[in-house]
Design a protein around this motif. Structure first.
Motif, PDB file in Angstrom:
ATOM      1  N   THR A  58       0.848  -1.207   0.000  1.00 15.07           N
ATOM      2  CA  THR A  58       0.000   0.000   0.000  1.00 15.07           C
ATOM      3  C   THR A  58       0.877   1.247   0.000  1.00 15.07           C
ATOM      4  OG1 THR A  58      -0.050   0.013   2.409  1.00 15.07           O
ATOM      5  CG2 THR A  58      -1.918  -1.018   1.314  1.00 15.07           C
ATOM      6  N   LEU A  59       0.327   2.316  -0.530  1.00 19.84           N
ATOM      7  CA  LEU A  59       1.000   3.619  -0.491  1.00 19.84           C
ATOM      8  C   LEU A  59       0.383   4.433   0.647  1.00 19.84           C
ATOM      9  CD1 LEU A  59       0.911   4.433  -4.310  1.00 19.84           C
ATOM     10  CD2 LEU A  59       2.949   3.843  -2.963  1.00 19.84           C
ATOM     11  N   PRO A  60       1.098   5.457   1.127  1.00 18.14           N
ATOM     12  CA  PRO A  60       0.495   6.319   2.146  1.00 18.14           C
ATOM     13  C   PRO A  60      -0.738   7.038   1.590  1.00 18.14           C
ATOM     14  CG  PRO A  60       2.865   6.707   1.945  1.00 18.14           C
ATOM     15  CD  PRO A  60       2.478   5.848   0.795  1.00 18.14           C
ATOM     16  N   ALA A  61      -1.598   7.507   2.508  1.00 23.02           N
ATOM     17  CA  ALA A  61      -2.747   8.309   2.101  1.00 23.02           C
ATOM     18  C   ALA A  61      -2.248   9.677   1.600  1.00 23.02           C
ATOM     19  CB  ALA A  61      -3.684   8.476   3.290  1.00 23.02           C
ATOM     20  N   VAL A  62      -3.180  10.482   1.101  1.00 21.82           N
ATOM     21  CA  VAL A  62      -2.809  11.758   0.471  1.00 21.82           C
ATOM     22  C   VAL A  62      -3.433  12.908   1.267  1.00 21.82           C
ATOM     23  CG1 VAL A  62      -2.931  13.092  -1.679  1.00 21.82           C
ATOM     24  CG2 VAL A  62      -2.807  10.586  -1.759  1.00 21.82           C
ATOM     25  N   ARG A  63      -2.654  13.947   1.516  1.00 24.16           N
ATOM     26  CA  ARG A  63      -3.201  15.087   2.268  1.00 24.16           C
ATOM     27  C   ARG A  63      -2.788  16.404   1.613  1.00 24.16           C
ATOM     28  NH1 ARG A  63       0.059  13.475   7.573  1.00 24.16           N
ATOM     29  NH2 ARG A  63       2.198  13.891   6.973  1.00 24.16           N
ATOM     30  N   THR A  64      -3.461  17.458   2.004  1.00 24.86           N
ATOM     31  CA  THR A  64      -3.080  18.780   1.489  1.00 24.86           C
ATOM     32  C   THR A  64      -2.425  19.627   2.578  1.00 24.86           C
ATOM     33  OG1 THR A  64      -5.224  19.774   2.019  1.00 24.86           O
ATOM     34  CG2 THR A  64      -4.994  18.803  -0.172  1.00 24.86           C
ATOM     35  N   VAL A 121      -2.090  -2.654  20.944  1.00 21.81           N
ATOM     36  CA  VAL A 121      -2.838  -1.624  20.201  1.00 21.81           C
ATOM     37  C   VAL A 121      -1.991  -1.137  19.021  1.00 21.81           C
ATOM     38  CG1 VAL A 121      -3.739   0.728  20.323  1.00 21.81           C
ATOM     39  CG2 VAL A 121      -4.253  -0.897  22.155  1.00 21.81           C
ATOM     40  N   LEU A 122      -0.717  -0.846  19.283  1.00 20.55           N
ATOM     41  CA  LEU A 122       0.122  -0.294  18.208  1.00 20.55           C
ATOM     42  C   LEU A 122       0.289  -1.313  17.072  1.00 20.55           C
ATOM     43  CD1 LEU A 122       2.752   1.665  20.329  1.00 20.55           C
ATOM     44  CD2 LEU A 122       0.794   2.588  19.077  1.00 20.55           C
ATOM     45  N   ALA A 123       0.394  -2.586  17.426  1.00 18.66           N
ATOM     46  CA  ALA A 123       0.526  -3.608  16.378  1.00 18.66           C
ATOM     47  C   ALA A 123      -0.762  -3.661  15.545  1.00 18.66           C
ATOM     48  CB  ALA A 123       0.812  -4.971  17.004  1.00 18.66           C
ATOM     49  N   ARG A 124      -1.926  -3.573  16.227  1.00 19.84           N
ATOM     50  CA  ARG A 124      -3.210  -3.632  15.517  1.00 19.84           C
ATOM     51  C   ARG A 124      -3.384  -2.455  14.572  1.00 19.84           C
ATOM     52  NH1 ARG A 124      -5.714  -4.743  20.235  1.00 19.84           N
ATOM     53  NH2 ARG A 124      -7.076  -2.942  20.350  1.00 19.84           N
ATOM     54  N   TYR A 125      -2.884  -1.295  14.984  1.00 22.69           N
ATOM     55  CA  TYR A 125      -3.139  -0.079  14.194  1.00 22.69           C
ATOM     56  C   TYR A 125      -1.927   0.375  13.370  1.00 22.69           C
ATOM     57  CZ  TYR A 125      -7.596   0.452  16.545  1.00 22.69           C
ATOM     58  OH  TYR A 125      -8.876   0.247  16.986  1.00 22.69           O
ATOM     59  N   ARG A 126      -0.847  -0.431  13.356  1.00 22.46           N
ATOM     60  CA  ARG A 126       0.388   0.031  12.712  1.00 22.46           C
ATOM     61  C   ARG A 126       0.155   0.460  11.257  1.00 22.46           C
ATOM     62  NH1 ARG A 126       4.103  -3.560  14.404  1.00 22.46           N
ATOM     63  NH2 ARG A 126       4.538  -2.118  16.080  1.00 22.46           N
ATOM     64  N   THR A 127      -0.502  -0.402  10.470  1.00 18.37           N
ATOM     65  CA  THR A 127      -0.669  -0.115   9.041  1.00 18.37           C
ATOM     66  C   THR A 127      -1.506   1.155   8.851  1.00 18.37           C
ATOM     67  OG1 THR A 127      -0.651  -2.480   8.731  1.00 18.37           O
ATOM     68  CG2 THR A 127      -1.354  -1.187   6.854  1.00 18.37           C
ATOM     69  N   LEU A 128      -2.594   1.234   9.618  1.00 21.16           N
ATOM     70  CA  LEU A 128      -3.487   2.384   9.499  1.00 21.16           C
ATOM     71  C   LEU A 128      -2.746   3.669   9.899  1.00 21.16           C
ATOM     72  CD1 LEU A 128      -6.554   2.497   8.865  1.00 21.16           C
ATOM     73  CD2 LEU A 128      -6.917   2.806  11.312  1.00 21.16           C
ATOM     74  N   MET A 129      -2.020   3.589  11.031  1.00 22.68           N
ATOM     75  CA  MET A 129      -1.306   4.774  11.516  1.00 22.68           C
ATOM     76  C   MET A 129      -0.271   5.216  10.504  1.00 22.68           C
ATOM     77  SD  MET A 129      -0.831   3.879  15.555  1.00 22.68           S
ATOM     78  CE  MET A 129       0.693   4.754  15.684  1.00 22.68           C
ATOM     79  N   SER A 130       0.479   4.244   9.989  1.00 17.19           N
ATOM     80  CA  SER A 130       1.561   4.644   9.084  1.00 17.19           C
ATOM     81  C   SER A 130       0.962   5.252   7.809  1.00 17.19           C
ATOM     82  CB  SER A 130       2.496   3.467   8.826  1.00 17.19           C
ATOM     83  OG  SER A 130       2.466   3.068   7.509  1.00 17.19           O
ATOM     84  N   ARG A 131      -0.186   4.751   7.357  1.00 19.74           N
ATOM     85  CA  ARG A 131      -0.803   5.276   6.136  1.00 19.74           C
ATOM     86  C   ARG A 131      -1.266   6.727   6.318  1.00 19.74           C
ATOM     87  NH1 ARG A 131      -5.175   5.058   2.757  1.00 19.74           N
ATOM     88  NH2 ARG A 131      -4.113   5.117   0.767  1.00 19.74           N
ATOM     89  N   TYR A 132      -1.900   7.028   7.448  1.00 19.59           N
ATOM     90  CA  TYR A 132      -2.483   8.365   7.620  1.00 19.59           C
ATOM     91  C   TYR A 132      -1.519   9.340   8.292  1.00 19.59           C
ATOM     92  CZ  TYR A 132      -6.734   6.486   5.779  1.00 19.59           C
ATOM     93  OH  TYR A 132      -7.639   5.924   4.917  1.00 19.59           O
ATOM     94  N   ILE A 133      -0.750   8.861   9.266  1.00 18.58           N
ATOM     95  CA  ILE A 133       0.179   9.773   9.956  1.00 18.58           C
ATOM     96  C   ILE A 133       1.292  10.182   8.995  1.00 18.58           C
ATOM     97  CG2 ILE A 133       1.941   9.823  11.776  1.00 18.58           C
ATOM     98  CD1 ILE A 133      -0.103   8.398  13.563  1.00 18.58           C
ATOM     99  N   SER A 134       1.763   9.226   8.194  1.00 19.11           N
ATOM    100  CA  SER A 134       2.833   9.548   7.233  1.00 19.11           C
ATOM    101  C   SER A 134       2.250   9.729   5.835  1.00 19.11           C
ATOM    102  CB  SER A 134       3.878   8.434   7.216  1.00 19.11           C
ATOM    103  OG  SER A 134       4.433   8.282   8.486  1.00 19.11           O
ATOM    104  N   VAL A 181       3.035  -0.325  -8.513  1.00 17.87           N
ATOM    105  CA  VAL A 181       3.182  -0.826  -7.141  1.00 17.87           C
ATOM    106  C   VAL A 181       2.791  -2.293  -7.198  1.00 17.87           C
ATOM    107  CG1 VAL A 181       2.454  -0.609  -4.730  1.00 17.87           C
ATOM    108  CG2 VAL A 181       2.555   1.435  -6.187  1.00 17.87           C
ATOM    109  N   ALA A 182       3.718  -3.174  -6.852  1.00 15.72           N
ATOM    110  CA  ALA A 182       3.431  -4.612  -6.964  1.00 15.72           C
ATOM    111  C   ALA A 182       2.363  -5.002  -5.951  1.00 15.72           C
ATOM    112  CB  ALA A 182       4.708  -5.412  -6.718  1.00 15.72           C
ATOM    113  N   PRO A 183       1.444  -5.902  -6.341  1.00 10.85           N
ATOM    114  CA  PRO A 183       0.391  -6.309  -5.398  1.00 10.85           C
ATOM    115  C   PRO A 183       0.903  -7.250  -4.307  1.00 10.85           C
ATOM    116  CG  PRO A 183       0.159  -7.461  -7.495  1.00 10.85           C
ATOM    117  CD  PRO A 183       1.302  -6.510  -7.669  1.00 10.85           C
ATOM    118  N   GLY A 184       2.124  -7.744  -4.440  1.00  8.81           N
ATOM    119  CA  GLY A 184       2.677  -8.657  -3.419  1.00  8.81           C
ATOM    120  C   GLY A 184       4.168  -8.409  -3.255  1.00  8.81           C
ATOM    121  N   TYR A 185       4.756  -9.066  -2.271  1.00  7.14           N
ATOM    122  CA  TYR A 185       6.183  -8.911  -1.991  1.00  7.14           C
ATOM    123  C   TYR A 185       6.928 -10.134  -2.553  1.00  7.14           C
ATOM    124  CZ  TYR A 185      10.309  -7.496   0.603  1.00  7.14           C
ATOM    125  OH  TYR A 185      11.571  -7.072   0.940  1.00  7.14           O
TER     126      TYR A 185
END
Ligand SMILES: Cc1cc2nc3c(=O)[nH]c(=O)nc-3n(C[C@H](O)[C@H](O)[C@H](O)COP(=O)(O)OP(=O)(O)OC[C@H]3O[C@@H](n4cnc5c(N)ncnc54)[C@H](O)[C@@H]3O)c2cc1C
Length: 471
Positions: free
Chosen positions: A205-211, A311-324, A345-349
């Motif tokens: 996944t790529l990070p989310a987009v912000r202005t 909690v941090l493990a559960r939300y890591r992906t979400l946090m990294s996408r929106y915070i960064s 962006v490759a769909p897998g690793y």
């Protein structure tokens, strides 16, 4: 320096760092392609009040708004210039300021309550107070390519970006990573020529987009709501979601429903969609992000370590996408490179990455193979930590040994000693206590906390307030 320069009673400040001051990985660049993913408002050496970085830019005639994402080299210029001013201020009040261009390898506690810092060349420097701010500059090499360290077709970091520009114009490049450094690499590689660039990461996944990323005048979530969140209750996820959705609605009253899911099937489709929404000003979540970061850094350290880790493990992906999240300008550039077929962006690793005579052969999870000329590693950084026991601390990495406790005031405490050391941990290494540290604002907040304590007169100890050492 910002918080101690000019304070009375400081005999000497010694900076220990191998490179020139203000030329770190992020902001030491000269490349205008590389922009901050944080707005001017929060990219400041002083975390409180009006942005000092905004004042700096405005005073030099830059037509800049606090929401803008500016090139990272401007942050580097700002840090270097402010450093010079703080150094001169310190010297004007009689403090000696020196910079030793070496790496610290260990800190020894001496019997008189002071510290001796051992340097890479075997020399030592002593101080009464130690500020450990060694950051994270060593790239993390994924297991798939670790055996190829030093290979000329493996770039172990996207920086300096010039090395990417020098790759042949028609090179096929695999970038390991899909977050900020990987995006820098994709932007530089796709900028000119017909290079074919593929990003791959386990998250795909790529990070989310912000202005913008800016502080709000009024908090959208009350301190009481944060304090009421109990990570050990089964209702935690529901409570957190409701709290955030309410906050988003409050910060953007015109927002209808808060969109929590997209129908986009691939990372690049989602990028197109989010870039379009951002272009239309439809990013309702963005104005609570700065507050959420500050609140998590404030509250999570008081949660039980196990509950916090869960909690941090559960939300890591979400946090990294929106915070960064990334600036809309970068998102649009990436989207246009993807549309032109230069970026994917490759769909897998990869299941396996094999070195061949001609370059690299990648085995994808669906059984297909693909050849590349170069691999660029953009998979994050290893953070330096203080490890060891009372008496001697090594400058190491996670797993190198026991880590002392890091207290709320950022001081280090050993279980075998009652009182904390006059050693403070700032920036990335404070990640042992605070969940979000890879952010200049977090380092500036740490510096304020530590600086206040360093300049406060010592009433309880006989040693003079004398020599400070920053690593
Ligand atoms: C690619 C990239 C982009 C980023 N973009 C942004 C952004 O847009 N906005 C934002 O807010 N943040 C961003 N960051 C994070 C930001 O760089 C950090 O938050 C900030 O630089 C922290 O400052 P620091 O002084 O704590 O650490 P650093 O700037 O990392 O400096 C650490 C210093 O310690 C030195 N050092 C390392 N080991 C030793 C040792 N053993 N002895 C002595 N010295 C040592 C290093 O050489 C370096 O000079 C980015 C980071 C990266 C890597």
């Amino acid at each position: 320096m910002a918080h101690v320069a000019g304070a009375p009673g400081i005999e000497r400040i010694t900076l220990v760092a191998p490179g020139a001051i203000g030329f770190g990985t992020a902001f030491g660049t000269t490349d205008p392609t590389l922009v901050c993913n944080t707005s001017v408002d929060v990219t400041s050496l002083l975390s409180e009040g009006r942005s000092d970085f905004l004042d700096y830019l405005a005073a030099r005639g830059h037509p800049v708004h606090r929401d803008d994402f500016v090139p990272r080299y401007l942050v580097g210029q700002y840090c270097r210039e402010r450093y010079g001013q703080y150094r001169d201020r310190a010297r004007a009040t009689g403090t000696r300021v020196t910079h030793i261009r070496e790496r610290a390898v260990a800190i020894n506690s001496l019997d008189d309550g002071t510290y001796q810092v051992e340097l890479g060349d075997g020399a030592t420097v002593t101080g009464t107070d130690i500020l450990f701010c060694a950051g994270s500059e060593a790239p993390r090499l994924p297991a798939e390519v670790r055996a190829h360290q030093g290979d000329p077709r493996l770039l172990e970091s996207p920086y300096p970006a010039d090395r990417l520009r020098r790759l042949p114009h028609d090179a096929r490049v695999l970038v390991l990573g899909s977050k900020l450094s990987a995006i820098d690499a994709a932007l530089v590689l796709s900028q000119q020529g017909r290079r074919h660039c593929v990003l791959t990461s386990p998250s795909a996944t790529l990070p989310a987009v912000r202005t913008r990323l800016r502080r709000s005048a009024e908090p959208a979530i009350g301190r009481r709501d944060w304090a009421a969140l109990d990570p050990e209750k089964s209702s935690f996820d529901g409570s957190l979601t409701r709290m955030l959705v309410r906050a988003i609605r409050r910060s953007h009253p015109t927002t209808g429903g808060v969109r929590t899911r997209s129908g986009a099937a691939t990372a690049t489709r989602l990028l197109h969609e989010e870039a379009q929404f951002a272009g239309e000003g439809r990013v309702p979540w963005q104005d609570i992000v700065a507050e959420v970061i500050d609140a998590l850094n404030e509250h999570v350290p008081y949660w039980r370590p196990r509950a916090a880790a869960d909690v941090l493990a559960r939300y890591r992906t979400l946090m990294s996408r929106y915070i960064s999240a990334i600036p809309v300008r970068n998102a649009k550039l990436l989207a246009s490179h993807a549309s032109a077929g230069r970026l994917r962006v490759a769909p897998g690793y990869p299941r396996r990455i094999e070195r061949t005579d001609a370059g690299w052969r990648v085995h994808w999870p669906d059984g297909s193979h693909e050849s590349f000329d170069h691999v660029v590693v953009a998979a994050g950084y290893r953070t330096r930590r203080l490890t060891g026991t009372a008496g001697r601390l090594h400058v190491g990495y996670d797993g190198d040994g026991p880590q002392p406790e890091l207290l709320a005031d950022l001081r280090v405490r050993f279980p075998e000693r009652g009182s904390p050391e006059r050693i403070w941990v700032l920036g990335a290494a404070a990640g042992a206590r605070h969940p979000i540290v890879n952010y200049l604002r977090a380092a500036a907040q740490h510096a304020a906390v530590a600086g206040d304590q360093v300049v406060r007169p010592r009433t309880d100890e006989s040693a003079p307030l004398a020599e400070r050492t920053a690593l």
